[in-house]
Design an enzyme around this catalytic site. Structure first.
Site, PDB file in Angstrom:
ATOM      1  N   ASP A  15      -7.021  -2.089   6.729  1.00 42.43           N
ATOM      2  CA  ASP A  15      -7.359  -3.213   6.120  1.00 42.43           C
ATOM      3  C   ASP A  15      -6.527  -4.338   6.529  1.00 42.43           C
ATOM      4  O   ASP A  15      -7.416  -5.770   7.090  1.00 42.43           O
ATOM      5  CB  ASP A  15      -6.824  -3.357   4.467  1.00 42.43           C
ATOM      6  CG  ASP A  15      -6.721  -4.862   4.045  1.00 42.43           C
ATOM      7  OD1 ASP A  15      -7.277  -5.039   3.644  1.00 42.43           O
ATOM      8  OD2 ASP A  15      -5.458  -5.339   3.619  1.00 42.43           O
ATOM      9  N   ASP A  26      -1.800  -3.286   9.026  1.00 39.49           N
ATOM     10  CA  ASP A  26      -1.534  -1.624   9.183  1.00 39.49           C
ATOM     11  C   ASP A  26      -2.329  -0.997   8.916  1.00 39.49           C
ATOM     12  O   ASP A  26      -3.428  -1.040   9.134  1.00 39.49           O
ATOM     13  CB  ASP A  26      -0.936  -1.752   7.654  1.00 39.49           C
ATOM     14  CG  ASP A  26      -2.187  -2.353   6.264  1.00 39.49           C
ATOM     15  OD1 ASP A  26      -3.235  -2.225   6.911  1.00 39.49           O
ATOM     16  OD2 ASP A  26      -1.595  -2.696   5.258  1.00 39.49           O
ATOM     17  N   TYR A  60      -2.888  -5.996  -3.440  1.00 42.57           N
ATOM     18  CA  TYR A  60      -3.998  -6.468  -3.568  1.00 42.57           C
ATOM     19  C   TYR A  60      -4.393  -6.149  -5.542  1.00 42.57           C
ATOM     20  O   TYR A  60      -5.390  -5.257  -5.858  1.00 42.57           O
ATOM     21  CB  TYR A  60      -6.172  -6.077  -3.454  1.00 42.57           C
ATOM     22  CG  TYR A  60      -5.539  -6.441  -1.794  1.00 42.57           C
ATOM     23  CD1 TYR A  60      -5.780  -7.691  -1.746  1.00 42.57           C
ATOM     24  CD2 TYR A  60      -4.838  -4.918  -0.957  1.00 42.57           C
ATOM     25  CE1 TYR A  60      -6.008  -7.751  -0.614  1.00 42.57           C
ATOM     26  CE2 TYR A  60      -4.921  -5.494   0.647  1.00 42.57           C
ATOM     27  CZ  TYR A  60      -5.765  -6.968   0.855  1.00 42.57           C
ATOM     28  OH  TYR A  60      -5.704  -7.510   2.182  1.00 42.57           O
ATOM     29  N   GLU A  74      -0.752 -12.390  10.461  1.00 37.55           N
ATOM     30  CA  GLU A  74      -1.103 -11.139   9.590  1.00 37.55           C
ATOM     31  C   GLU A  74      -2.639 -11.239   9.341  1.00 37.55           C
ATOM     32  O   GLU A  74      -3.633 -12.217   8.719  1.00 37.55           O
ATOM     33  CB  GLU A  74      -0.738 -10.791   8.644  1.00 37.55           C
ATOM     34  CG  GLU A  74      -1.527  -8.704   8.281  1.00 37.55           C
ATOM     35  CD  GLU A  74      -1.052  -7.582   7.814  1.00 37.55           C
ATOM     36  OE1 GLU A  74      -1.362  -6.663   7.531  1.00 37.55           O
ATOM     37  OE2 GLU A  74      -0.304  -8.426   6.655  1.00 37.55           O
TER      38      GLU A  74
END
Length: 618
Positions: free
Chosen positions: A163, A166, A322, A569
């Site tokens: 994703d 990670d 999410y 990120e």
């Protein structure tokens, strides 16, 4: 005695008696010769008299079908030979003299950024990598996904995409990312081709859809479960259990267990996955067998989403990362894509059902109205259905809802413009679609794509613009909005920083990403062993080209710090919107959308006449 005969020269021939003397005979013969020669001779007779070297030259040349003058014939042949020689000489000169080629103009910034943005997906691949992956610091990883969890029925869950920074595979944002990429390919395949990226983006999409087909029984017509997530990231309660968030490891070195999360009532996830497969089926329509496999899977998933109502994130750790607040927007979104993929009117009827739109929030606005994201797809569905109305005008019974969606699309397009105050802007010009919240760029790129594609729809429909209240705006205003926002992301901001890694000279060097931050040096760092790379102030040893980081704050501030994921990120969903916006703005501005491919499965529209009015009663 005498004998008379016929002289071969034409005169009489008399053979006299031997009484004539030799002199007389000689004189008589000379007289005969003069008499014969005084008459004209034909060519045959002349050839008897003249020797081989004395024959008369012909004045004409017989070419079989026509007789021409010898002089004209020689002039003609000579002229042809001279012209041929001259043409050959000129050709020789042209071939040997060096030519100066006019170089094509250099690619624009959007095209250059597009080439890089797609590489991010190569860096996020899980499973056994293809030879042409072209990311030197990545390798095969997590080849036991599914096998290591005895509780799941799905034993081969290799592949797909990690994703973000990670190694978790979240199907909800991943399927939204694939849908966005497919939408951009359907609209702008010519621009992808011009940028040399069409095959690349198709490979990226197929890597995702191949994985989705493993996460449910795609050969069945009805299913009772699907995979929602592979991996674990919960670190609450100071847990020290090795997982994808607690550990800082290269994906290639992961040795801890990766659990599989299944769901049995997850309408939002199933409908979003259906949208991903349905949109991809249009991208791969020339591969009939694969396209049909995707369509069948999409139908199965959507049926499951309607039969087993519920939100996928309820009671799971996905609610932390999410969280989904509703599944009604995915119903409209998924049904729209299935209609385009199949031409089945039942999906169109569902997508345009007023009750469904009401539940999705189409009629009440709100602070995030018109903001497309992995969590809410209503704005995307409204733009897609406005496309349908602009180009096919289906009329009754769909017109009322389609007109409403079209009007609402026009309204939230107005909200993107700087003349209105629906959303604030930073001093540097970035629109704050999440109202000053963290990680803003993922929303900005989606809005830039919607604005550009909607302006291209209007151009293709010969519509010069639209009204925002009493004010009329040209379609060019929407493109200018998109360009302004994308230019901000690419470096035209107060910090002069590109938020796309590898683009320009000044970009984030401490990206929050495990694989990029740990060197590939044949040393395996265990779960905690990688923490030193997480915490070091040194730049990442590996450049994750094309990654769009989370972005600046509401004051245009940015901290290039690896530990702060709200700044540094990147995510799949964010980069998918980036790619879509970049390709829409790239290249020749005269090249717009592909009007017809989206409707390749849609049957011809014959509007149903409205019901007759009630009979008149006095």
């Amino acid at each position: 005695m005498s004998m008379y005969g016929r002289d071969p020269w034409g005169g009489p021939l008399e053979i006299a008696a031997d009484s004539a003397t030799d002199d007389e005979r000689s004189r008589n013969l000379q007289d005969y010769d003069r008499a014969a020669l005084s008459r004209p001779l034909d060519e045959t007779q002349q050839s008897w008299l003249l020797g081989p070297g004395e024959q008369k030259k012909k004045k004409y040349v017989d070419l079989g079908c026509v007789i021409v003058s010898r002089k004209i014939f020689l002039w003609t042949v000579g002229t042809i030979l001279a012209a041929g020689f001259l043409a050959g000489f000129i050709t020789l000169i042209v071939k040997t003299v060096p030519r100066h080629h006019h170089r094509p103009p250099p690619p624009d910034n959007y095209t250059l950024a597009l080439n890089k943005a797609l590489m991010f997906f190569n860096a996020q691949r899980s499973g056994k990598l293809p030879k042409h992956n072209n990311v030197s610091w990545r390798g095969n990883s997590c080849l036991n996904d599914g096998k290591s969890d005895s509780s799941t029925l799905f034993k081969d869950l290799t592949g797909g995409y990690y994703d973000a920074g990670d190694a978790i595979k979240f199907n909800f944002p991943q399927s939204f990312a694939m849908t966005m990429l497919s939408w951009s390919v359907i609209e702008y395949s010519a621009k992808y081709e011009a940028a040399g990226e069409l095959n690349h983006v198709k490979d990226v999409i197929k890597w995702g859809t191949d994985y989705f087909l493993k996460t449910f029984n795609h050969t069945a017509d009805s299913i009772d479960r699907i995979v929602a997530q592979v991996g674990k990231g919960d670190t609450s309660g100071d847990s020290t259990e090795p997982n994808d968030h607690y550990c800082w490891m290269r994906p290639e070195d992961i040795d801890y267990e990766r659990p599989v999360t299944e769901c049995q009532s997850c309408s939002d996830l199933a409908a979003e996955m259906a949208a991903a497969l349905a949109s991809a089926s249009i991208v791969f329509k020339d591969n009939k067998a694969y396209s049909q496999k995707l369509v069948h899977g999409a139908k199965t998933l959507f049926k499951f989403s309607r039969d087993q109502r519920g939100r996928y994130s309820v009671g799971t750790e996905a609610a932390t990362f999410y969280n989904s607040t509703s599944y009604w927007d995915e119903y409209v979104w998924g049904a729209t894509w299935l209609y385009y993929a199949t031409g089945n009117n039942s999906y169109l009827q569902l997508a345009t059902t007023p009750g469904l739109a009401k539940h999705a929030g189409a009629f009440w606005g709100g602070p995030f109205y018109g903001v497309l994201s992995w969590e809410n797809k209503l704005a995307g569905a409204q733009v897609l259905l406005s496309r349908f109305r602009l180009f096919l005008s289906p009329g009754y019974p769909y017109e009322e809802t389609l007109r409403t969606f079209h009007n609402q699309t026009s309204i939230f397009m107005c909200s993107f413009l700087p003349y209105y105050n629906s959303f604030n802007r930073t001093r540097g010009g970035m629109i704050q679609l999440n109202h000053g919240g963290p990680q803003p760029l993922q929303y900005v790129v989606n809005a830039a794509f919607l604005a550009t594609v909607f302006s291209d729809y209007m151009k293709a429909a010969d519509t010069p613009g639209w009204y925002c209240g009493p004010h009329f705006y040209s379609v060019d205003v929407l493109r200018e909005f998109a360009q302004t926002q994308m230019n901000y992301i690419l470096g035209k901001n107060p910090r002069k920083m590109s938020y796309v890694v590898g683009f320009g000279n000044h970009y984030p060097k401490h990206v929050h990403h495990r694989g990029a931050s740990i060197p590939k040096n044949k040393v395996k760092y265990n779960c905690k062993g990688g923490w030193k790379w997480r915490d070091t102030s040194k730049p990442n040893p590996n450049t994750i080209v094309g990654a769009m980081v989370a972005g600046p704050d509401k004051h245009d501030g940015f901290h290039d710090v690896r530990s702060n994921y709200n700044y540094t990120e990147p995510t799949l969903a964010g980069n998918a919107g980036l790619v879509a916006a970049l390709v829409a703005l790239s290249g020749d501005t005269s090249v717009g959308i592909d009007k017809n491919t989206m409707f390749s499965a849609v049957p011809p529209m014959f509007p149903t006449p409205p019901p007759p009015p009630a009979p008149w009663r006095p």
